[in-house]
Write a protein that holds these residues in place. Structure first.
Motif, short mmCIF file in Angstrom:
data_model
loop_
_atom_site.label_atom_id
_atom_site.label_comp_id
_atom_site.label_asym_id
_atom_site.label_seq_id
_atom_site.Cartn_x
_atom_site.Cartn_y
_atom_site.Cartn_z
N PHE A 144 0.83 -1.19 0.00
CA PHE A 144 0.00 0.00 0.00
C PHE A 144 0.87 1.25 0.00
CE2 PHE A 144 -3.86 2.21 0.34
CZ PHE A 144 -3.65 3.29 1.17
N VAL A 164 2.40 1.72 -3.39
CA VAL A 164 1.38 2.19 -4.32
C VAL A 164 1.04 3.63 -4.04
CG1 VAL A 164 -1.04 1.91 -4.98
CG2 VAL A 164 0.41 -0.08 -4.71
N TYR A 165 0.95 3.97 -2.77
CA TYR A 165 0.61 5.32 -2.39
C TYR A 165 1.59 6.31 -2.97
CZ TYR A 165 -0.56 9.37 0.40
OH TYR A 165 -0.92 10.63 0.78
N CYS A 208 1.22 6.45 -6.67
CA CYS A 208 -0.02 7.12 -6.99
C CYS A 208 0.13 8.63 -6.89
CB CYS A 208 -1.11 6.65 -6.04
SG CYS A 208 -2.67 6.46 -6.89
N SER A 209 0.79 9.06 -5.85
CA SER A 209 0.98 10.50 -5.67
C SER A 209 1.76 11.08 -6.83
CB SER A 209 1.72 10.83 -4.36
OG SER A 209 1.61 9.77 -3.47
N CYS A 266 -0.58 11.15 -9.76
CA CYS A 266 -1.60 12.18 -9.62
C CYS A 266 -1.04 13.56 -9.89
CB CYS A 266 -2.22 12.16 -8.23
SG CYS A 266 -3.26 10.74 -7.99
N GLN A 311 -1.88 -2.23 -14.65
CA GLN A 311 -1.76 -1.88 -13.23
C GLN A 311 -0.86 -2.90 -12.51
OE1 GLN A 311 -4.62 -2.97 -14.72
NE2 GLN A 311 -6.41 -2.06 -13.73
N THR A 335 -8.76 9.03 -12.94
CA THR A 335 -8.20 7.68 -12.86
C THR A 335 -7.59 7.23 -14.18
OG1 THR A 335 -10.30 6.74 -13.55
CG2 THR A 335 -9.93 6.97 -11.18
N ASP A 383 -11.50 0.57 -5.60
CA ASP A 383 -10.06 0.72 -5.36
C ASP A 383 -9.53 -0.61 -4.82
OD1 ASP A 383 -7.99 3.16 -4.95
OD2 ASP A 383 -7.61 1.47 -3.57
N LYS A 419 -6.04 -2.23 -3.67
CA LYS A 419 -4.63 -1.96 -3.35
C LYS A 419 -4.17 -0.64 -3.97
CE LYS A 419 -2.49 -6.44 -2.55
NZ LYS A 419 -1.54 -7.38 -3.12
N GLY A 420 -5.05 0.33 -3.95
CA GLY A 420 -4.68 1.63 -4.49
C GLY A 420 -4.84 1.76 -5.99
#
Lengths: 768, 275
Positions: B13, B16-17, B20-21, B24, B49, B196, B222, B224-225
């Motif tokens: 997580f 991924v976080y 993801c940031s 984004c 993914q 997304t 969502d 696992k992110g």
């Protein structure tokens, strides 16, 4: 005596009557812009009929298309060359772009699913995604084609000279319009190839379009011929036009009513105007008598009133007989038959009302000198026609026994002919031999599996049963059995796909071109096939729960008889090999069989009912069952003779012929009514001062002339139809011409013979 | 066992976080994205993914008249390279019942035909399946192979036709027209979520210019992110046939071994991957 006052009123107020008639006609005419047409024979049966419900269900279950156009491409040098294949590719691509074409399921070289083993790998792909360039590629294609039984006779003929593009149509699209678009694409091609466009929607929609064109051309021509013949008979244009108007008014009123009530004009109802035009000729008797009377009385009004008094009874009763003859159709099952019957019955009643109002009113407008001139020629003694008719009648009058015996001989021969009659119907044969539709169909049916499509649906008792080797082998056996019939060109089922996969999975070993041993294998092969094939490939042959399988049966002819053979063979196989599955026919070929039979038997039923009703009317009219029997004889005789001839020349008893039987009845009875009524009237008038034979000769000469004129007029206008490009119209033309002439002659010769022979029985008190 | 999973999940997580940031942050770049960039990002979010993934997939094939066929399978995927690069797929079928134990394997290469193998348990045989046009149906559904594993970006001309809201989500609307005539459609319109980058809707137009096929993402969860489309449908408007797909379970970055993608395991797939 109500009608009588109508005649008086009309003669006293002719302008008002004509004015009212025109106003009413216009009122009906205002309905015309709302006209809708429906040329689909499918609508002959209501949507709730068993066959339509079942066919819809089959179509839904197997994602089938109601309609399919077949494009045949023939190259005498063989189609497997770069050039021709390129054209097939290009034409297919163009067809895919057409509106109304179900593009996803068009089957042709570039689109049809091919299952092969290619260098150790299983391949499920369109047969010819790209046009082969080299000889090697073409040889490979050839090998693939001829090794795969799914292709032979479907997209390639055994001699390699013919291929086909199968073009399914979306629901509701017009087959003729799409066929025309396809023809436009084909017309751009040059070279050795010949192109043919066939299939039920082409035949059906072309027929529909042609039919309306014909009605638009032939009804006016028939009307024109009638006008001309009438003019030649009476030398008076004004009266000829009056008669014509009489017919037109009744056509406008009845069609206006039909349209106003919201019914679409159907194949059958489109024939109504011609029928009404024919029935309108009955007013000929009024004219005929009028001239005779005028000659005698020299006063127009008196002549009119007296004419109407003399002819009112037969005219009223012939109208009643005709109206009833068609009216009984209202009690039949098939909606278009009902509509047609009601339409003609209504038109007949309108015609009769006109006979007692509009026509007498119009008479008053004719100049006296004009009538004088014509009436002058109307004299029994001097008139050639009348003398000829008297001669004819004297055959029957003076040698009644011989006449009756000759009649009996004919009768026997006719019966023999009728027993030879075949009940059949073939939509494609409604076109002439040299028509595009028929040539295309013949060519494609000669070299490929067939353009007429039927299905045999197998239904098991439980889900997944179709996947068992037992079911597979049974279907395979049934297919082989059906393919033995000469009318069956090809059959296709899920079994063919399974066998194909089995073989391909085992390195294309022909030993494996059989039904696999276990249900698991079959299930997995089908799954494997469905993984890459077009969804329709599998959907078309088996339902989702594998409870039902659909066997495609391509027929080489549109004969309804062919489908009957298939059903018979299917039932026989079932009896010889009992199984837990049920088998039921479906498809357009089956539908054609059912609706033809239904319409046909409905018409036959209607005909029998009409025979009974007309007999009752005759009996009431003549106030004597005996006279009814006598009056009935020439009518029955005419019909028997014509059907006897139909049987002998080998013409199928089909839908158009069955429709005509009702007309023949309604028309032929008129002559007998006129003859018998006027004879008896004459005998009352002369109070027995005249010998029966003389009275008969008088009747033959005077009302007989009206009968003959009626028949000639009728025959002349319908003879026009014999030049039509569609065979049902030729049939109608030939049938009516022969029927009119025959029944007129029968009435003139045979009625006197019968009356002479049976006079003791007919006239209780005896006569001289 | 359970404990380990939770721990692993937590660690993943975090990764991924972070990822993801970073992702984004991208849309906030000063210059707007080109159509190609949108499509590339969309493919990344849709087909690539994680390093690998596993999903238990339930497909319902529904005919116009409402008849249903069911396909149930586990789909395992592993990426070899970045978005648009090579991938390997392993599928194990549970349903229909008579194909239980059937397995299917695909090696997907960019700009080259796939390699496919199928194991037919009834005859205990692995068969290579010739790759053909990628627009053919995937296991008889309304989805094509390309709908499952993506289409090469270079095969189409992409244009950004407009930007609009779809179900309150800002979307790019991309028109993709195939350069070659190798597919059934003339062009495709995709509504790609700006947040997304998943396609929310796709419309396929045939060569007559008529809309005939519609894809819709009906549920996004969502996992696992990774925003994952867990319910989707493809509806063929001309045939009336449709396919509904549900991801009963989905997971990412689960450590699938390379050795799984072999003929040996096609015949006998390891229990842990197909439970």
């Amino acid at each position: 005596m109500k009608k009588f006052s109508l005649v008086h009123f009309s003669v006293e107020h002719p302008r008002l009557i004509v004015f009212l008639t025109i106003i009413i006609t216009f009122a009906f005419l205002t309905q015309f812009p709302k006209v809708r047409t429906d040329t689909n024979p499918k609508n002959m049966l209501p949507a709730t009929s068993d066959v339509r419900v079942w066919n819809d269900e089959v179509e839904k279950t197997f994602s089938l298309y109601e309609d399919m156009i077949v494009v045949g491409i023939v190259n005498e040098k063989g189609i497997l060359n770069k050039d021709t294949l390129g054209k097939v590719h290009e034409i297919t691509n163009e067809i895919l772009k057409l509106k109304g074409v179900a593009a996803r399921d068009v089957n042709s070289f570039p689109t049809i699913t091919n299952v092969t083993a290619e260098s150790g790998a299983l391949k499920v792909a369109p047969l010819m995604a790209q046009v082969p360039e080299t000889d090697g590629e073409i040889a490979a294609l050839q090998k693939m084609l001829f090794e795969n039984p799914l292709f032979i006779n479907r997209i390639i003929s055994k001699d390699g000279k013919t291929t086909a593009i199968y073009v399914p149509l979306e629901k509701g699209s017009n087959g003729k319009e799409i066929a025309d678009e396809i023809k436009k694409i084909l017309s751009k091609e040059t070279g050795d190839e010949k192109y043919y466009v066939a299939g039920d929607p082409v035949a059906r929609d072309t027929f529909g379009a042609e039919m309306f064109k014909l009605m638009a051309i032939f009804a006016p021509i028939a009307g024109g011929v009638m006008l001309l013949v009438r003019y030649l008979m009476f030398r008076d244009l004004f009266l000829s036009i009056t008669l014509m108007m009489d017919a037109m008014i009744s056509i406008v009123c009845s069609m206006g009513l039909l349209i106003g009530l919201g019914y679409p004009i159907h194949i059958m109802s489109s024939m109504a105007p011609v029928f009404l035009m024919a029935i309108a000729t009955d007013s000929m008797h009024i004219f005929n008598e009028f001239y005779f009377r005028y000659r005698e009385k020299k006063d127009k009004k008196t002549a009119i009133i007296e004419t109407m008094r003399a002819v009112s009874r037969p005219v009223r009763n012939t109208a009643l007989a005709t109206a009833v003859g068609f009216g009984v159709l209202l009690f039949m099952n098939i909606i278009p038959v009902k509509v047609f019957g009601g339409l003609v019955a209504f038109g007949t009643i309108v015609l009769r009302i006109l006979s007692f109002s509009f026509i007498p009113a119009m008479f008053t407008f004719v100049k006296d000198e004009q009538i004088e001139k014509i009436a002058h020629t109307e004299d029994i003694g001097s008139d050639k026609t009348s003398r000829f008719l008297q001669k004819l009648a004297s055959i029957g009058t003076h040698s009644p026994k011989k006449t009756v015996i000759v009649g009996l001989v004919f009768f026997t021969i006719a019966i023999a002919g009728i027993t030879k009659m075949k009940v059949n119907n073939n939509l494609v044969e409604w076109f002439k031999k040299d028509s595009d539709v028929r040539i295309a169909d013949t060519v494609i049916n000669r070299s490929l599996g067939g353009t007429s499509m039927a299905y045999v649906v197998a239904t098991a008792q439980e889900d997944d049963f179709i996947k068992t080797p037992e079911a597979m082998r049974y279907i395979e056996g049934l297919q082989q059995h059906l393919e033995k019939l000469s009318v069956v060109g090809k059959t296709t089922s899920v079994v063919d796909y399974v066998k194909r996969i089995n073989r391909v999975l085992h390195d294309d070993d022909p030993k494996y071109d059989v039904v696999p041993e276990t249900k698991e294998m079959i299930g997995q092969y089908i799954f494997l096939f469905s993984m890459s094939a077009k969804p329709a490939d599998l959907d078309n042959v088996v339902d989702y729960p594998f409870k039902r399988a659909n066997i495609w049966v391509q027929l080489k002819t549109w004969d309804a008889q062919a489908m009957r053979e298939v059903i018979k063979a299917m039932d026989k196989y079932k009896i010889a090999h009992p199984v837990t599955m049920e088998f039921k026919p479906s498809g357009i070929a089956y539908f054609n069989l059912v609706w033809n039979d239904e319409v046909l038997w409905d018409m036959v039923m209607g005909f029998i009912l009409a025979l009974i009703a007309v007999f009752a009317i005759l009996a009431v009219d003549f106030r004597s069952v005996k006279w009814a029997v006598v009056g009935y004889t020439p009518l029955l005789f005419t019909i028997l003779l014509i059907y006897g001839v139909v049987g002998f020349i080998g013409k199928d008893f089909d839908m158009p012929i069955s429709v005509l039987s009702c007309l023949s009845l309604g028309m032929a009875v008129d002559f007998a009514i006129h003859f018998v009524s006027r004879l008896r009237q004459r005998m009352t008038e002369t109070q027995g001062a005249e010998a029966l034979s003389d009275a008969l000769l008088w009747t033959a000469a005077r009302p007989g002339k009206g009968i003959m004129r009626n028949a000639v007029l009728f025959a002349a206008s319908f003879a026009v139809m014999m030049f039509a490009p569609l065979t049902p119209y030729i049939t109608v033309g030939a049938f009516i011409v022969s029927m009119m002439m025959l029944s007129a002659v029968m009435t003139i010769i045979y009625l006197p013979a019968l009356i002479m022979l049976l006079k003791g029985w007919l006239f209780k008190g005896g006569t001289r | 066992m359970k404990n380990f999973e939770i721990q692993g999940l937590n660690f993943k997580f975090l990764v991924v976080y972070v990822l993801c940031s970073v992702l984004c942050a991208l849309p906030f770049k000063a210059f707007p994205l080109t159509a190609e960039e949108v499509v590339k990002k969309s493919q990344e979010a849709f087909f690539y993914q994680g390093k690998d993934s596993k999903a238990r997939v339930l497909m319902k094939l529904i005919s116009k008249s409402g008849q249903e066929r069911v396909r149930e399978l586990t789909m395992l995927r592993k990426n070899y390279g970045a978005s648009g690069g090579e991938q390997k797929y392993f599928m194990y079928f549970y349903q229909p019942v008579d194909v239980k134990d059937m397995t299917f394997m695909v090696y997907k290469y960019p700009a080259k035909d796939d390699d496919r193998w199928l194991f037919v348990p009834a005859i205990n045989m692995v068969r290579r399946i010739a790759a053909q046009d990628k627009s053919s149906s995937f296991v008889g559904s309304d989805f094509t192979y390309e709908d499952v594993s993506g289409r090469d970006i270079e095969d189409d001309n992409h244009t950004l036709t407009k930007e609009e809201k779809l179900d309150a989500k800002d979307c790019y609307v991309i028109k993709s027209a195939p350069k070659a005539q190798d597919v059934d459609y003339a062009y495709k319109l995709s509504w790609i979520d700006k947040g997304t980058f998943l396609p929310l809707k796709e419309e396929y137009y045939d060569k007559k210019g008529e809309l005939y096929k519609v894809f819709s993402a009906d549920e996004i969860k969502d996992v696992k992110g990774f925003p994952t489309i867990t319910k989707r449908a493809m509806k063929n408007l001309s045939s009336g046939h449709r396919t509904e797909v549900t991801y009963v379970k989905a997971d990412y970055n689960i450590g699938i071994e390379d050795s799984l993608f072999s003929e040996r395991f096609l015949k006998q797939p390891p229990k842990k991957w197909i439970e």
